[in-house]
Design an enzyme around this catalytic site. Sequence first.
Site, PDB file in Angstrom:
ATOM      1  N   LEU A  40       7.446   3.865  -5.674  1.00  0.00           N
ATOM      2  CA  LEU A  40       6.435   3.834  -5.133  1.00  0.00           C
ATOM      3  C   LEU A  40       6.057   4.571  -4.096  1.00  0.00           C
ATOM      4  CD1 LEU A  40       7.202  -0.186  -4.824  1.00  0.00           C
ATOM      5  CD2 LEU A  40       5.312   0.687  -6.325  1.00  0.00           C
ATOM      6  N   ASP A  41       4.619   5.001  -3.882  1.00  0.00           N
ATOM      7  CA  ASP A  41       4.468   5.947  -2.764  1.00  0.00           C
ATOM      8  C   ASP A  41       4.643   5.182  -1.588  1.00  0.00           C
ATOM      9  OD1 ASP A  41       1.802   4.645  -2.190  1.00  0.00           O
ATOM     10  OD2 ASP A  41       1.231   5.373  -3.706  1.00  0.00           O
ATOM     11  N   ALA A  42       4.462   5.740  -0.363  1.00  0.00           N
ATOM     12  CA  ALA A  42       4.902   5.361   0.879  1.00  0.00           C
ATOM     13  C   ALA A  42       3.910   4.161   1.237  1.00  0.00           C
ATOM     14  CB  ALA A  42       4.789   6.161   1.986  1.00  0.00           C
ATOM     15  N   SER A  44       2.500   2.095  -0.707  1.00  0.00           N
ATOM     16  CA  SER A  44       2.773   0.992  -1.634  1.00  0.00           C
ATOM     17  C   SER A  44       3.741   0.217  -1.085  1.00  0.00           C
ATOM     18  CB  SER A  44       2.813   1.314  -3.101  1.00  0.00           C
ATOM     19  OG  SER A  44       1.437   2.004  -3.548  1.00  0.00           O
TER      20      SER A  44
END
Length: 187
Positions: A40-42, A44
């Site tokens: 999950l990107d930062a 999200s």
Amino acid sequence: MLIAFNKPFGVLSQFTSDGSSNRTLAEFHFPPRVYPLGRLDADSEGLLLLSDEAALNQRLLQPRHAHRRIYWAQVERIPTPHALAELAKGLQIQQRQTLPCRAWLLAPQPDVPPRQPPIRFRKTVPTCWIGLELIEGKNRQVRRMTAAVGHPTLRLIRVQIGNYSLADLPVGKWKEIGAAQRKLVLS
């Protein structure tokens, strides 16, 4: 070992810093030798699985296995049925066609705790939560898809993997997934 983690906003899905101001998984005191299954990107939030079992990575992440993931996206404006249908049939994003998915308005709208820092607020632009069920997960895919249909994502939370739901796991907390719940993840 399989672990469910409710990843907060501003945390990288890795144990080492990338030089940014984002926090890493190292501060959450996971057992040794676990690593994230997917990312999950930062920006999200939500359900991130970690494991010490390498075989789970392919089983959960390869689109050919059609392993579903459900996201809640808070978007600008209220999407029309046409916009939701465009999302569902798949879109051309960065010279790549996304796979068909399920897209719907969340009704009722979820009661989600505020994020720190808060999302951008504009008095004249309403926001709405939608659900998206995908079987693939390319980098920033949900954000690119919603932007492509005119509804930029303001906040993104992964709430389910397979049939395993984030449920009431507090933000920033993790728990080991037992045998019965593990079946939900893998189904």
